[in-house]
Design a protein around this motif. Structure first.
Motif, PDB file in Angstrom:
ATOM      1  N   MET A   1     141.387  30.908   4.089  1.00 56.18           N
ATOM      2  CA  MET A   1     140.533  30.971   5.275  1.00 56.18           C
ATOM      3  C   MET A   1     140.021  29.577   5.627  1.00 56.18           C
ATOM      4  O   MET A   1     139.541  28.845   4.763  1.00 56.18           O
ATOM      5  CB  MET A   1     139.360  31.910   5.022  1.00 56.18           C
ATOM      6  N   ASP A   2     140.165  29.207   6.884  1.00 57.26           N
ATOM      7  CA  ASP A   2     139.833  27.863   7.351  1.00 57.26           C
ATOM      8  C   ASP A   2     138.371  27.823   7.802  1.00 57.26           C
ATOM      9  O   ASP A   2     138.026  28.323   8.877  1.00 57.26           O
ATOM     10  CB  ASP A   2     140.765  27.484   8.498  1.00 57.26           C
ATOM     11  N   THR A   3     137.516  27.218   7.006  1.00 53.25           N
ATOM     12  CA  THR A   3     136.092  27.158   7.348  1.00 53.25           C
ATOM     13  C   THR A   3     135.837  26.258   8.549  1.00 53.25           C
ATOM     14  O   THR A   3     134.904  26.501   9.330  1.00 53.25           O
ATOM     15  CB  THR A   3     135.279  26.655   6.151  1.00 53.25           C
ATOM     16  N   LEU A   4     136.644  25.216   8.706  1.00 49.02           N
ATOM     17  CA  LEU A   4     136.476  24.343   9.862  1.00 49.02           C
ATOM     18  C   LEU A   4     136.788  25.089  11.158  1.00 49.02           C
ATOM     19  O   LEU A   4     136.106  24.895  12.173  1.00 49.02           O
ATOM     20  CB  LEU A   4     137.382  23.110   9.727  1.00 49.02           C
ATOM     21  N   PHE A   5     137.801  25.944  11.114  1.00 48.64           N
ATOM     22  CA  PHE A   5     138.138  26.732  12.308  1.00 48.64           C
ATOM     23  C   PHE A   5     137.026  27.727  12.615  1.00 48.64           C
ATOM     24  O   PHE A   5     136.715  27.977  13.785  1.00 48.64           O
ATOM     25  CB  PHE A   5     139.465  27.459  12.097  1.00 48.64           C
ATOM     26  N   ILE A   6     136.430  28.312  11.566  1.00 55.43           N
ATOM     27  CA  ILE A   6     135.303  29.228  11.773  1.00 55.43           C
ATOM     28  C   ILE A   6     134.146  28.485  12.435  1.00 55.43           C
ATOM     29  O   ILE A   6     133.504  29.010  13.364  1.00 55.43           O
ATOM     30  CB  ILE A   6     134.857  29.849  10.438  1.00 55.43           C
ATOM     31  N   ARG A   7     133.892  27.256  11.982  1.00 58.80           N
ATOM     32  CA  ARG A   7     132.816  26.469  12.580  1.00 58.80           C
ATOM     33  C   ARG A   7     133.095  26.180  14.046  1.00 58.80           C
ATOM     34  O   ARG A   7     132.217  26.321  14.903  1.00 58.80           O
ATOM     35  CB  ARG A   7     132.648  25.160  11.814  1.00 58.80           C
ATOM     36  N   ASP A   8     134.341  25.766  14.339  1.00 64.69           N
ATOM     37  CA  ASP A   8     134.701  25.482  15.731  1.00 64.69           C
ATOM     38  C   ASP A   8     134.603  26.739  16.594  1.00 64.69           C
ATOM     39  O   ASP A   8     134.139  26.684  17.738  1.00 64.69           O
ATOM     40  CB  ASP A   8     136.122  24.911  15.787  1.00 64.69           C
ATOM     41  N   SER A   9     135.036  27.871  16.035  1.00 64.90           N
ATOM     42  CA  SER A   9     134.948  29.134  16.784  1.00 64.90           C
ATOM     43  C   SER A   9     133.494  29.498  17.030  1.00 64.90           C
ATOM     44  O   SER A   9     133.127  29.959  18.116  1.00 64.90           O
ATOM     45  CB  SER A   9     135.644  30.251  16.004  1.00 64.90           C
ATOM     46  N   PHE A  10     132.670  29.284  16.021  1.00 64.73           N
ATOM     47  CA  PHE A  10     131.238  29.572  16.145  1.00 64.73           C
ATOM     48  C   PHE A  10     130.629  28.782  17.300  1.00 64.73           C
ATOM     49  O   PHE A  10     129.874  29.325  18.124  1.00 64.73           O
ATOM     50  CB  PHE A  10     130.541  29.234  14.827  1.00 64.73           C
ATOM     51  N   LEU A  11     130.973  27.508  17.378  1.00 59.51           N
ATOM     52  CA  LEU A  11     130.423  26.657  18.430  1.00 59.51           C
ATOM     53  C   LEU A  11     130.903  27.095  19.811  1.00 59.51           C
ATOM     54  O   LEU A  11     130.140  27.057  20.790  1.00 59.51           O
ATOM     55  CB  LEU A  11     130.799  25.193  18.170  1.00 59.51           C
ATOM     56  N   GLN A  12     132.164  27.509  19.900  1.00 54.49           N
ATOM     57  CA  GLN A  12     132.675  27.969  21.189  1.00 54.49           C
ATOM     58  C   GLN A  12     132.056  29.301  21.590  1.00 54.49           C
ATOM     59  O   GLN A  12     131.775  29.533  22.773  1.00 54.49           O
ATOM     60  CB  GLN A  12     134.203  28.114  21.123  1.00 54.49           C
ATOM     61  N   LEU A  13     131.828  30.169  20.621  1.00 52.17           N
ATOM     62  CA  LEU A  13     131.249  31.481  20.918  1.00 52.17           C
ATOM     63  C   LEU A  13     129.789  31.388  21.345  1.00 52.17           C
ATOM     64  O   LEU A  13     129.274  32.305  22.001  1.00 52.17           O
ATOM     65  CB  LEU A  13     131.367  32.393  19.694  1.00 52.17           C
ATOM     66  N   LEU A  14     129.123  30.306  20.992  1.00 58.72           N
ATOM     67  CA  LEU A  14     127.728  30.137  21.386  1.00 58.72           C
ATOM     68  C   LEU A  14     127.556  30.124  22.902  1.00 58.72           C
ATOM     69  O   LEU A  14     126.481  30.453  23.415  1.00 58.72           O
ATOM     70  CB  LEU A  14     127.162  28.845  20.792  1.00 58.72           C
ATOM     71  N   SER A  15     128.622  29.767  23.625  1.00 56.52           N
ATOM     72  CA  SER A  15     128.526  29.743  25.082  1.00 56.52           C
ATOM     73  C   SER A  15     128.361  31.142  25.665  1.00 56.52           C
ATOM     74  O   SER A  15     127.951  31.299  26.821  1.00 56.52           O
ATOM     75  CB  SER A  15     129.765  29.077  25.685  1.00 56.52           C
ATOM     76  N   GLY A  16     128.687  32.176  24.870  1.00 58.96           N
ATOM     77  CA  GLY A  16     128.530  33.548  25.337  1.00 58.96           C
ATOM     78  C   GLY A  16     127.180  34.152  25.008  1.00 58.96           C
ATOM     79  O   GLY A  16     126.862  35.256  25.474  1.00 58.96           O
ATOM     80  N   VAL A  17     126.354  33.431  24.235  1.00 56.73           N
ATOM     81  CA  VAL A  17     125.046  33.960  23.839  1.00 56.73           C
ATOM     82  C   VAL A  17     124.118  34.184  25.037  1.00 56.73           C
ATOM     83  O   VAL A  17     123.464  35.232  25.125  1.00 56.73           O
ATOM     84  CB  VAL A  17     124.391  33.038  22.787  1.00 56.73           C
ATOM     85  N   PRO A  18     124.011  33.233  25.989  1.00 59.19           N
ATOM     86  CA  PRO A  18     123.110  33.484  27.128  1.00 59.19           C
ATOM     87  C   PRO A  18     123.443  34.763  27.888  1.00 59.19           C
ATOM     88  O   PRO A  18     122.521  35.521  28.244  1.00 59.19           O
ATOM     89  CB  PRO A  18     123.316  32.245  28.006  1.00 59.19           C
ATOM     90  N   LEU A  19     124.708  35.038  28.133  1.00 62.55           N
ATOM     91  CA  LEU A  19     125.079  36.255  28.849  1.00 62.55           C
ATOM     92  C   LEU A  19     124.766  37.492  28.013  1.00 62.55           C
ATOM     93  O   LEU A  19     124.283  38.503  28.551  1.00 62.55           O
ATOM     94  CB  LEU A  19     126.567  36.230  29.207  1.00 62.55           C
ATOM     95  N   THR A  20     125.009  37.424  26.717  1.00 64.02           N
ATOM     96  CA  THR A  20     124.684  38.551  25.840  1.00 64.02           C
ATOM     97  C   THR A  20     123.194  38.862  25.875  1.00 64.02           C
ATOM     98  O   THR A  20     122.780  40.023  26.000  1.00 64.02           O
ATOM     99  CB  THR A  20     125.125  38.253  24.393  1.00 64.02           C
ATOM    100  N   LEU A  21     122.368  37.827  25.777  1.00 60.24           N
ATOM    101  CA  LEU A  21     120.914  38.028  25.811  1.00 60.24           C
ATOM    102  C   LEU A  21     120.452  38.505  27.183  1.00 60.24           C
ATOM    103  O   LEU A  21     119.529  39.322  27.288  1.00 60.24           O
ATOM    104  CB  LEU A  21     120.205  36.728  25.439  1.00 60.24           C
ATOM    105  N   GLU A  22     121.094  38.014  28.223  1.00 57.62           N
ATOM    106  CA  GLU A  22     120.734  38.432  29.580  1.00 57.62           C
ATOM    107  C   GLU A  22     121.042  39.906  29.795  1.00 57.62           C
ATOM    108  O   GLU A  22     120.214  40.659  30.337  1.00 57.62           O
ATOM    109  CB  GLU A  22     121.498  37.571  30.589  1.00 57.62           C
ATOM    110  N   LEU A  23     122.233  40.324  29.380  1.00 61.79           N
ATOM    111  CA  LEU A  23     122.605  41.738  29.485  1.00 61.79           C
ATOM    112  C   LEU A  23     121.650  42.607  28.674  1.00 61.79           C
ATOM    113  O   LEU A  23     121.214  43.666  29.127  1.00 61.79           O
ATOM    114  CB  LEU A  23     124.041  41.933  28.993  1.00 61.79           C
ATOM    115  N   THR A  24     121.326  42.149  27.475  1.00 62.00           N
ATOM    116  CA  THR A  24     120.422  42.909  26.614  1.00 62.00           C
ATOM    117  C   THR A  24     119.050  43.060  27.246  1.00 62.00           C
ATOM    118  O   THR A  24     118.473  44.154  27.267  1.00 62.00           O
ATOM    119  CB  THR A  24     120.282  42.216  25.247  1.00 62.00           C
TER     120      THR A  24
END
Length: 240
Positions: A1-24
């Motif tokens: 399992m590539d931890t660096l890829f998980i970190r990069d994915s985590f950072l990219q997924l953060l861009s979806g947090v505002p919409l998730t919180l807004e919908l909630t």
């Protein structure tokens, strides 16, 4: 399992947090207001009103949220001429509003059961005392019954907030680019679902942890009489 890829994915997924919180936020607040109305209908003395509220709760709770999202977003498109004539098509053509509507209606059904139980748990003695002071009708509900019921319902309704956060992941199926929607896009580009979903799950876990802390703090603030007090020392200074 590539931890660096998980970190990069985590950072990219953060861009979806505002919409998730807004919908909630929107869906939770709208659902709460509708849940209050349905709960009041369920404890009404009018049988027809109770039957209407009970039927709504039965249908919504008995069908999957995903099906409800499909029916609102795709199903109502079959009635486009009617919706256009009513001026509602601009609302139902947008996945954003359809998602909020579906989440609100679903959350209201579950939340109304929580509030109904809270309303029925209000002590009869407190109601009788309020009536003895001249309160009745709307004033009785506004100043006595609803505040006590909401306090009783807070811990359980906190769970509804957590469920709402997780339910927002389903709107990705109607092209919404929240956390899960972005995760699906990353998986289609990288073919590495395990790492992407680990990153997405971590974000949801952090959000829900913070929300549970907020609910706990609110519960603590609303129950000063249940806070621990020192059992030693001068009792006159126990609350200093």
């Amino acid at each position: 399992m590539d931890t660096l890829f998980i970190r990069d994915s985590f950072l990219q997924l953060l861009s979806g947090v505002p919409l998730t919180l807004e919908l909630t936020a929107f869906a939770f607040l709208l659902g709460l207001m509708l849940a209050m109305l349905i709960a009041l209908m369920q404890v009404s003395r009018l049988r027809l009103v109770r039957m209407l509220a009970g039927s709504y709760v039965f249908v919504i709770r008995g069908t999957p949220l995903l099906v409800q999202i499909f029916l609102i977003y795709y199903g109502l498109g079959q009635f486009r001429p009617t919706l256009q004539s009513l001026g509602l098509w601009q609302f139902f053509r947008e996945a954003y509003w359809c998602g909020i509507l579906a989440l609100s209606l679903n959350g209201a059904a579950y939340g109304s059961e929580v509030l109904r139980g809270a309303l029925q748990s209000v002590s009869k003695r407190e109601i009788e005392a309020a009536k003895a002071c001249g309160m009745s009708g709307f004033l009785l509900y506004r100043r006595i019954i609803m505040p006590l019921a909401l306090r009783q319902a807070l811990p359980a309704y906190g769970n509804e907030l957590i469920l709402m956060v997780k339910a927002t992941s389903l709107v990705s199926i109607i092209t919404m680019m929240e956390i899960t929607g972005i995760a699906a896009r990353l998986i289609s580009e990288t073919y590495r679902p395990v790492e992407v979903f680990i990153a997405a799950g971590t974000i949801y876990l952090i959000i829900n942890f913070l929300l549970t802390r907020v609910v706990s703090m609110l519960d603590w603030w609303l129950t000063p009489h249940l806070r621990g007090v020192p059992t030693t020392g001068n009792p006159e200074h126990a609350n200093d």
